[in-house]
Design a protein around this motif. Sequence first.
Motif, PDB file in Angstrom:
ATOM      1  N   LEU A 104       0.828  -1.204   0.000  1.00 43.38           N
ATOM      2  CA  LEU A 104       0.000   0.000   0.000  1.00 43.38           C
ATOM      3  C   LEU A 104       0.868   1.263   0.000  1.00 43.38           C
ATOM      4  CD1 LEU A 104      -2.773  -1.068   2.542  1.00 43.38           C
ATOM      5  CD2 LEU A 104      -2.969  -0.892   0.047  1.00 43.38           C
ATOM      6  N   ALA A 105       2.016   1.213   0.694  1.00 42.01           N
ATOM      7  CA  ALA A 105       2.934   2.356   0.700  1.00 42.01           C
ATOM      8  C   ALA A 105       3.494   2.593  -0.692  1.00 42.01           C
ATOM      9  CB  ALA A 105       4.065   2.107   1.684  1.00 42.01           C
ATOM     10  N   LYS A 106       3.803   1.514  -1.379  1.00 37.34           N
ATOM     11  CA  LYS A 106       4.326   1.653  -2.743  1.00 37.34           C
ATOM     12  C   LYS A 106       3.279   2.267  -3.661  1.00 37.34           C
ATOM     13  CE  LYS A 106       5.947   1.013  -6.874  1.00 37.34           C
ATOM     14  NZ  LYS A 106       6.773   2.084  -7.469  1.00 37.34           N
ATOM     15  N   VAL A 107       2.029   1.811  -3.556  1.00 38.07           N
ATOM     16  CA  VAL A 107       0.970   2.269  -4.461  1.00 38.07           C
ATOM     17  C   VAL A 107       0.562   3.708  -4.154  1.00 38.07           C
ATOM     18  CG1 VAL A 107      -1.433   1.907  -5.162  1.00 38.07           C
ATOM     19  CG2 VAL A 107       0.110  -0.054  -4.885  1.00 38.07           C
ATOM     20  N   TYR A 108       0.380   4.055  -2.874  1.00 34.02           N
ATOM     21  CA  TYR A 108      -0.221   5.340  -2.528  1.00 34.02           C
ATOM     22  C   TYR A 108       0.778   6.398  -2.070  1.00 34.02           C
ATOM     23  CZ  TYR A 108      -4.598   2.784  -2.834  1.00 34.02           C
ATOM     24  OH  TYR A 108      -5.656   2.035  -3.291  1.00 34.02           O
ATOM     25  N   MET A 109       1.985   6.019  -1.695  1.00 36.55           N
ATOM     26  CA  MET A 109       2.967   7.011  -1.273  1.00 36.55           C
ATOM     27  C   MET A 109       4.064   7.202  -2.314  1.00 36.55           C
ATOM     28  SD  MET A 109       3.362   6.044   2.799  1.00 36.55           S
ATOM     29  CE  MET A 109       4.618   7.296   3.033  1.00 36.55           C
ATOM     30  N   ILE A 110       4.614   6.111  -2.791  1.00 28.38           N
ATOM     31  CA  ILE A 110       5.707   6.207  -3.778  1.00 28.38           C
ATOM     32  C   ILE A 110       5.150   6.348  -5.176  1.00 28.38           C
ATOM     33  CG2 ILE A 110       7.737   5.027  -4.707  1.00 28.38           C
ATOM     34  CD1 ILE A 110       8.000   3.626  -2.003  1.00 28.38           C
ATOM     35  N   GLY A 111       4.070   5.636  -5.451  1.00 26.97           N
ATOM     36  CA  GLY A 111       3.432   5.726  -6.764  1.00 26.97           C
ATOM     37  C   GLY A 111       4.342   5.234  -7.871  1.00 26.97           C
ATOM     38  N   THR A 112       4.413   6.012  -8.929  1.00 27.41           N
ATOM     39  CA  THR A 112       5.229   5.611 -10.081  1.00 27.41           C
ATOM     40  C   THR A 112       6.690   6.025  -9.934  1.00 27.41           C
ATOM     41  OG1 THR A 112       4.601   7.674 -11.193  1.00 27.41           O
ATOM     42  CG2 THR A 112       3.269   5.714 -11.654  1.00 27.41           C
ATOM     43  N   ASP A 113       7.015   6.745  -8.868  1.00 30.78           N
ATOM     44  CA  ASP A 113       8.403   7.112  -8.645  1.00 30.78           C
ATOM     45  C   ASP A 113       9.240   5.867  -8.370  1.00 30.78           C
ATOM     46  OD1 ASP A 113       7.679   9.738  -8.932  1.00 30.78           O
ATOM     47  OD2 ASP A 113       7.455  10.097  -6.768  1.00 30.78           O
ATOM     48  N   THR A 114      10.513   5.948  -8.705  1.00 36.21           N
ATOM     49  CA  THR A 114      11.427   4.821  -8.480  1.00 36.21           C
ATOM     50  C   THR A 114      12.394   5.166  -7.362  1.00 36.21           C
ATOM     51  OG1 THR A 114      11.284   4.192 -10.815  1.00 36.21           O
ATOM     52  CG2 THR A 114      13.132   3.305  -9.547  1.00 36.21           C
ATOM     53  N   LEU A 115      12.499   4.291  -6.394  1.00 37.77           N
ATOM     54  CA  LEU A 115      13.421   4.503  -5.291  1.00 37.77           C
ATOM     55  C   LEU A 115      14.851   4.229  -5.740  1.00 37.77           C
ATOM     56  CD1 LEU A 115      11.596   2.765  -2.285  1.00 37.77           C
ATOM     57  CD2 LEU A 115      11.675   5.198  -2.834  1.00 37.77           C
ATOM     58  N   PRO A 116      15.809   4.998  -5.253  1.00 42.91           N
ATOM     59  CA  PRO A 116      17.211   4.687  -5.573  1.00 42.91           C
ATOM     60  C   PRO A 116      17.601   3.353  -4.934  1.00 42.91           C
ATOM     61  CG  PRO A 116      17.088   6.394  -3.886  1.00 42.91           C
ATOM     62  CD  PRO A 116      15.691   6.185  -4.385  1.00 42.91           C
ATOM     63  N   PHE A 117      18.498   2.646  -5.588  1.00 42.57           N
ATOM     64  CA  PHE A 117      18.910   1.351  -5.071  1.00 42.57           C
ATOM     65  C   PHE A 117      19.733   1.497  -3.800  1.00 42.57           C
ATOM     66  CE2 PHE A 117      21.949  -2.207  -4.901  1.00 42.57           C
ATOM     67  CZ  PHE A 117      21.044  -3.264  -4.808  1.00 42.57           C
ATOM     68  N   TRP A 118      20.587   2.513  -3.732  1.00 48.35           N
ATOM     69  CA  TRP A 118      21.519   2.639  -2.602  1.00 48.35           C
ATOM     70  C   TRP A 118      21.754   4.097  -2.271  1.00 48.35           C
ATOM     71  CZ3 TRP A 118      24.565   0.410   1.091  1.00 48.35           C
ATOM     72  CH2 TRP A 118      25.718   1.110   1.505  1.00 48.35           C
TER      73      TRP A 118
END
Length: 617
Positions: A104-118
Amino acid sequence: MASRPGLLTDWPWTPLGSFKYLVLAPLVIDSIYSYATMRDHEKLLVVALMVWRIVHSQIWISFSRYQTAKGTKRIVDKSIEFDQVDRERSWDDQIIFNTLIAYLAKVYMIGTDTLPFWRLDGLILVALLHAGPVEFIYYWFHRALHHHFLYSRYHSHHHSSIVTEPITSVVHPFAEHIAYSLILVMPLVTTFLCGTVSVVSIALYITYIDFMNNLGHCNFELIPKLCFSLFPPLKFLFYTPSFHSLHHTQFRTNYSLFMPVYDYIYGTNDKCSDSLYETSLEQGEEKPDAIYLTHLTSLDSIYHLRLGFVSLSSHPLSSRCYLLLMKPFTLMLSFMLTFLSFRTFAFERNRFRDLTLHSHLVPKFSSHYKSQKQKESINKMIETAILEAEKNGVRGEELNSHGEMYLRKHPKLKIRIIDGSSLAAQVVIHSIPVGTREVLFRGKITKVARAIITSLCQNDIKVMVLREEDHCMLARFLGEHCKENLVLTTNYSPMIWLVGDGLSKEEQKMAAKGTRFLPFSQFPPSQLRKDCFYHTTPAMIIPDSAQNIDSCENWLGRRVMSAWRAGGIVHALEGWEEHECGLDVPMVNPHRVWEAALRHGFQPLVLPSLLETNKSL
């Protein structure tokens, strides 16, 4: 369950039972679809993290049970029983819950943004936030949970387990776990708001939490003294299994999460922490009084090893549908176990009054015993196990097969080798209803079968045999006055059938309605007839004095033990000096074994009623 369950004690998916993972099905499907259509791999990473957490925990479970079975560096020397196993079956509920939150955090908080690997700064911030706010808040929350109001409604559920296992660490009511999640997620939420969060920091922090939780509840000490000698302040930053074990035995000390510093600051550290750590490290491998040497039967029997899946091994083996879905994993695990293991190993430890029994596994299946290619390696493994037991001063070695070759090769053995056949034969004999005048014999002729038939013929009970070759072979072992009770027949009418390996489906169909099938082998016949009674394989209910019984023996019920295994235990409890093994070695006073088993608290199983048989089918 807590002594006075409070609000939100049960998990939302508790009614689903073993099918609780279905709540994650939409998540998994959406993750695969997102990756296939938009190359969004982060949803798949949530699923991958869930799988890793399950595998990580299972490794800890198996390793902990192996260590405590041997006794090396064991902390609390008490037993684990079925009630604890049942209570801790919900250990993976928190993984399901956290996976749903992460998705749910990925869908509603991060959305389509991509987290950096490191990101190093994010990783450092997570470490600092955990050592500071998380540890501090958890310490005081944990102390609050020990107030009688919250303890009776929530935390007493966790403390029901005095002897801890790795999975004990996450067995809490739903409401309590919500509170833990709110505390532990603080570093990740903070780094997300600061823009320093990364895939590595999330994965490493969650793995760190799981690792430390499992470590603190594993019930054996594994942190070497060298760590604290090289860096003495480490004792304030890193707890040991013995440190947290004291919290479960003393209740009012050692409240810290993973860093004992706050216990030392506020004076709640247990004064025995250092001494228990020292004595646990010095605890050597336990020397048992008897060793039970067994092997795997069917492929699915690997799940009945106490080292494996706790929720499966605590119930009788059956044809459950999810075992079919697990077949690829079963085959892989079976290959690893049988072809990469070259010696027997301890997998269970039980206590019967003053007798300590270790169970060792020959990592081979029943089918391997029929292979000439495997014969030499199996014999070598068994011989090595016997000689090691002899060296360690073990009084008895129980085999679930015949061991006369080892006696011929090592005639001066002080250890006694027992195959348990005497008690197995007596269990079958005493399962035959009083007043029976005839029985039908069908199956492979074994040492147990010969003893049963000899006893029945001596007591003027007719033994009907269907095959001429079986009749000729059995007649050779009977005295002249008994041979008249061994009858070659084509009549399937007897209502009592003694059956072993080799009974065909066609022969079962010939039995009369209401026939009782009594197995004398270690494998039960397939239950084809709903109008007949099927007894279990030779087995007995174990005495109440038996401890650390938390798994089932293949298809046998809880606290039921095969007669062969029980026979070896009785032999050791009585301190008898003779061996009992080999096809050609006559049984010495088998009725004595039966009387001794009853005297030590073993009880016979009752024949199932027709109603129970139909229900089981």
